[in-house]
Design a protein around this motif. Structure first.
Motif, PDB file in Angstrom:
ATOM      1  N   GLU A  79       0.828  -1.210   0.000  1.00 51.08           N
ATOM      2  CA  GLU A  79       0.000   0.000   0.000  1.00 51.08           C
ATOM      3  C   GLU A  79       0.863   1.262   0.000  1.00 51.08           C
ATOM      4  O   GLU A  79       1.921   1.322   0.633  1.00 51.08           O
ATOM      5  CB  GLU A  79      -0.923   0.015   1.223  1.00 51.08           C
ATOM      6  CG  GLU A  79      -2.138  -0.867   1.042  1.00 51.08           C
ATOM      7  CD  GLU A  79      -3.195  -0.633   2.107  1.00 51.08           C
ATOM      8  OE1 GLU A  79      -4.324  -1.109   1.910  1.00 51.08           O
ATOM      9  OE2 GLU A  79      -2.909   0.001   3.138  1.00 51.08           O
ATOM     10  N   THR A  80       0.378   2.285  -0.703  1.00 51.32           N
ATOM     11  CA  THR A  80       1.031   3.579  -0.682  1.00 51.32           C
ATOM     12  C   THR A  80       0.794   4.236   0.679  1.00 51.32           C
ATOM     13  O   THR A  80      -0.077   3.800   1.452  1.00 51.32           O
ATOM     14  CB  THR A  80       0.486   4.494  -1.780  1.00 51.32           C
ATOM     15  OG1 THR A  80      -0.903   4.771  -1.505  1.00 51.32           O
ATOM     16  CG2 THR A  80       0.599   3.822  -3.149  1.00 51.32           C
ATOM     17  N   GLU A  81       1.543   5.285   0.972  1.00 48.27           N
ATOM     18  CA  GLU A  81       1.351   5.994   2.231  1.00 48.27           C
ATOM     19  C   GLU A  81      -0.062   6.550   2.328  1.00 48.27           C
ATOM     20  O   GLU A  81      -0.678   6.541   3.401  1.00 48.27           O
ATOM     21  CB  GLU A  81       2.376   7.125   2.365  1.00 48.27           C
ATOM     22  CG  GLU A  81       3.766   6.654   2.745  1.00 48.27           C
ATOM     23  CD  GLU A  81       3.762   5.929   4.080  1.00 48.27           C
ATOM     24  OE1 GLU A  81       3.060   6.370   5.015  1.00 48.27           O
ATOM     25  OE2 GLU A  81       4.444   4.894   4.192  1.00 48.27           O
ATOM     26  N   GLU A  82      -0.617   7.004   1.203  1.00 49.70           N
ATOM     27  CA  GLU A  82      -1.977   7.534   1.206  1.00 49.70           C
ATOM     28  C   GLU A  82      -2.992   6.430   1.519  1.00 49.70           C
ATOM     29  O   GLU A  82      -3.909   6.616   2.324  1.00 49.70           O
ATOM     30  CB  GLU A  82      -2.298   8.166  -0.151  1.00 49.70           C
ATOM     31  CG  GLU A  82      -3.683   8.787  -0.221  1.00 49.70           C
ATOM     32  CD  GLU A  82      -3.965   9.434  -1.566  1.00 49.70           C
ATOM     33  OE1 GLU A  82      -5.080   9.964  -1.744  1.00 49.70           O
ATOM     34  OE2 GLU A  82      -3.069   9.403  -2.434  1.00 49.70           O
ATOM     35  N   GLN A  83      -2.822   5.270   0.888  1.00 47.38           N
ATOM     36  CA  GLN A  83      -3.722   4.150   1.153  1.00 47.38           C
ATOM     37  C   GLN A  83      -3.601   3.676   2.593  1.00 47.38           C
ATOM     38  O   GLN A  83      -4.607   3.379   3.247  1.00 47.38           O
ATOM     39  CB  GLN A  83      -3.419   3.007   0.192  1.00 47.38           C
ATOM     40  CG  GLN A  83      -3.778   3.288  -1.254  1.00 47.38           C
ATOM     41  CD  GLN A  83      -3.242   2.232  -2.199  1.00 47.38           C
ATOM     42  OE1 GLN A  83      -2.145   1.680  -1.979  1.00 47.38           O
ATOM     43  NE2 GLN A  83      -3.982   1.934  -3.250  1.00 47.38           N
ATOM     44  N   ALA A 121      -2.707   5.454   5.115  1.00 41.50           N
ATOM     45  CA  ALA A 121      -3.293   6.472   5.989  1.00 41.50           C
ATOM     46  C   ALA A 121      -4.807   6.303   6.077  1.00 41.50           C
ATOM     47  O   ALA A 121      -5.396   6.459   7.154  1.00 41.50           O
ATOM     48  CB  ALA A 121      -2.938   7.865   5.478  1.00 41.50           C
ATOM     49  N   VAL A 122      -5.451   5.978   4.960  1.00 38.26           N
ATOM     50  CA  VAL A 122      -6.896   5.732   4.973  1.00 38.26           C
ATOM     51  C   VAL A 122      -7.206   4.527   5.849  1.00 38.26           C
ATOM     52  O   VAL A 122      -8.133   4.550   6.670  1.00 38.26           O
ATOM     53  CB  VAL A 122      -7.422   5.519   3.538  1.00 38.26           C
ATOM     54  CG1 VAL A 122      -8.874   5.052   3.573  1.00 38.26           C
ATOM     55  CG2 VAL A 122      -7.300   6.798   2.723  1.00 38.26           C
ATOM     56  N   ARG A 123      -6.426   3.470   5.707  1.00 41.25           N
ATOM     57  CA  ARG A 123      -6.655   2.266   6.514  1.00 41.25           C
ATOM     58  C   ARG A 123      -6.502   2.586   7.998  1.00 41.25           C
ATOM     59  O   ARG A 123      -7.312   2.161   8.827  1.00 41.25           O
ATOM     60  CB  ARG A 123      -5.674   1.170   6.101  1.00 41.25           C
ATOM     61  CG  ARG A 123      -5.871  -0.144   6.842  1.00 41.25           C
ATOM     62  CD  ARG A 123      -4.934  -1.212   6.334  1.00 41.25           C
ATOM     63  NE  ARG A 123      -5.183  -1.536   4.945  1.00 41.25           N
ATOM     64  CZ  ARG A 123      -6.135  -2.363   4.524  1.00 41.25           C
ATOM     65  NH1 ARG A 123      -6.934  -2.940   5.400  1.00 41.25           N
ATOM     66  NH2 ARG A 123      -6.279  -2.612   3.248  1.00 41.25           N
ATOM     67  N   SER A 182      -6.884   5.415   9.441  1.00 43.46           N
ATOM     68  CA  SER A 182      -7.905   6.371   9.896  1.00 43.46           C
ATOM     69  C   SER A 182      -9.184   5.682  10.341  1.00 43.46           C
ATOM     70  O   SER A 182      -9.937   6.233  11.147  1.00 43.46           O
ATOM     71  CB  SER A 182      -8.218   7.380   8.780  1.00 43.46           C
ATOM     72  OG  SER A 182      -8.971   6.777   7.736  1.00 43.46           O
TER      73      SER A 182
END
Length: 474
Positions: free
Chosen positions: A267-271, A273-275, A277
């Motif tokens: 996963e990317t850092e953005e993905q 971060a969503v997880r 959250s």
């Protein structure tokens, strides 16, 4: 056509009262779900547990302890299987082991009526860490094509290379019985017993090389799957599954560890971060895969307790499942309950009356047989069940105290419907299940803020898929 179903809070509580005791029954699956699940070795069964059916029980009984022992002893007899050892000596070295495994896999494939094919998957690894000169690395890959959904793939592997204390010693004895002839024996026995069967999805049985030098064979195989766009929905590696005896002499012969990562490696850092959250660190595809293994294999039919470890792998080490995690595939590692480091990666010798080295004498073949049954239960059920639901999301565009879930419908011709599962955020296992029918949208009168939800598919035979964890969508 998508349907929009709803369950009131009173209905949810009624469902809780029934499913917590017996599990939900999907449309068309009443007969398959009627039998009570067997008790796990640990004495605790998740609400999502699946009792073994007649076909699986028959398969498990066919797994042969003596054949597993023969495989381990034969692989150890090649002296060393170091990746840098001889590739053309017919009796010693990795080439002799490669040819023997390949010949055996072809024997098994002969019973498949053409459904199983066997290939030598080779490439030349250029100089790299632990590879001083260009070296041919060869995986032996047996593919049993699915009869209903061949595009959906499940992989099981063990590594057939070995090593001594010095990882660059390509000539000294390195029998590698536990690490990892035991894992290869599991894979080969599964290939043998499944070759004459017709799984709905495709199962791949792989003996890979280059693991001790840096996961080279597995990375090559995983990269080929990704480049081809292959839908690998699960991968298991069996690495060091030969003995339940720890270095202090204690034994735990009915437990196997299953290592499963949290936030996905790919996963990317953005993905990620969503997880994080939404608190989804414990709900990665690999963690759902691990829960599925407990659902179908932690029971009296296998005789084993599956101890899920919430880590990618052990400290300072890593197995071939990591190569698949890097490519974005769900993957996990089976390994024995407590390792005896006096025999792993030790040169063969006798010192102060004690024998050292990774020899067959230190393997427990009854234990390896039970580990093979755990693998068989997971792989066979995965291959017979529908695929994991795709596109699962929880809608968050409105502030409500209910939860609306959406997912994509699978393409399996025997798909019966779906189940919604949930648990408290502090619970490690799914605790509640409700059948929601053949739909792609469902509303539950429980707050998405308070519990974790998931969705799994069910076919007409009553086989359930792994759970898909919904991430937020607006």
């Amino acid at each position: 056509m998508a349907q929009h179903g709803g369950v009131g809070r009173r209905g949810v509580l009624a469902a809780v009262a029934t499913t917590a005791a017996a599990g939900a029954v999907a449309p068309g699956a009443a007969a398959a779900a009627a039998a009570p699940p067997e008790r796990a070795a640990s004495g605790r069964r998740p609400a999502t547990a699946q009792p073994p059916g007649r076909d699986l029980r028959r398969l498990l009984k066919e797994i042969d302890r003596d054949r597993i022992e023969e495989t381990v002893r034969t692989l150890a007899s090649f002296g060393t299987r170091h990746t840098l050892s001889s590739q053309d000596d017919p009796e010693r070295g990795i080439g002799a082991a490669r040819d023997w495994i390949h010949a055996r896999m072809r024997e098994y494939a002969a019973a498949s009526g053409g459904r199983m094919t066997v290939e030598l998957q080779s490439y030349v690894q250029q100089p790299a860490p632990r590879i001083p000169s260009p070296t041919r690395i060869t995986n032996i890959v047996a593919t049993l094509r699915g009869s209903v959904a061949p595009e959906r793939v499940y992989v099981v592997s063990g590594h057939y290379d070995s090593r001594a204390t010095d990882v660059m010693d390509a000539t000294g004895d390195a029998p590698g019985a536990d690490d990892d002839a035991s894992g290869v024996a599991v894979v080969m026995e599964l290939a043998r017993v499944m070759a004459g069967r017709r799984p709905a999805a495709t199962v791949v049985f792989a003996a890979v090389a280059g693991e001790e030098q840096g996961l080279y064979g597995a990375r090559h195989m995983a990269g080929r799957f990704r480049a081809a766009g292959t839908d690998v929905q699960a991968m298991f590696t069996n690495d060091i599954v030969g003995s339940p005896t720890a270095d202090d002499g204690s034994r735990d012969p009915y437990t196997v560890r299953l290592f499963a990562e949290g936030v996905p490696t790919s996963e990317t850092e953005e993905q990620a971060a969503v997880r994080r959250s939404v608190g989804g660190e414990n709900d990665s595809p690999s963690r759902q895969l691990a829960r599925f293994v407990r659902d179908v294999a932690d029971n009296g039919a296998t005789g084993m307790d599956v101890r899920v470890v919430h880590r990618r792998d052990r400290y300072l080490r890593g197995g071939d499942h990591i190569a698949f995690l890097e490519q974005g595939y769900p993957a996990a590692r089976f390994t024995e309950p407590a390792e005896d480091f006096a025999h792993q990666h030790q040169d063969v010798r006798v010192e102060d009356g004690r024998q050292y080295g990774d020899l067959p004498e230190f393997c427990d073949f009854d234990y390896i047989t039970r580990v093979a049954r755990v693998n068989a239960a997971a792989l066979w059920t995965l291959a017979q069940a529908p695929g994991t639901p795709a596109g699962a999301t929880v809608l968050t565009d409105e502030l409500t105290n209910s939860t609306e879930l959406v997912w994509k419908r699978g393409s399996e011709p025997d798909l019966a419907g779906y189940e919604v599962v949930w648990r408290e955020t502090t619970e490690p296992e799914w605790t509640h299940v409700i059948a929601v029918g053949d739909t792609t949208r469902h509303t539950v009168d429980l707050s998405k803020d308070n519990v974790f939800f998931g969705v799994r598919a069910v076919n007409r035979a009553g086989n359930r898929s792994p759970v898909a964890f919904p991430l937020p969508s607006r």
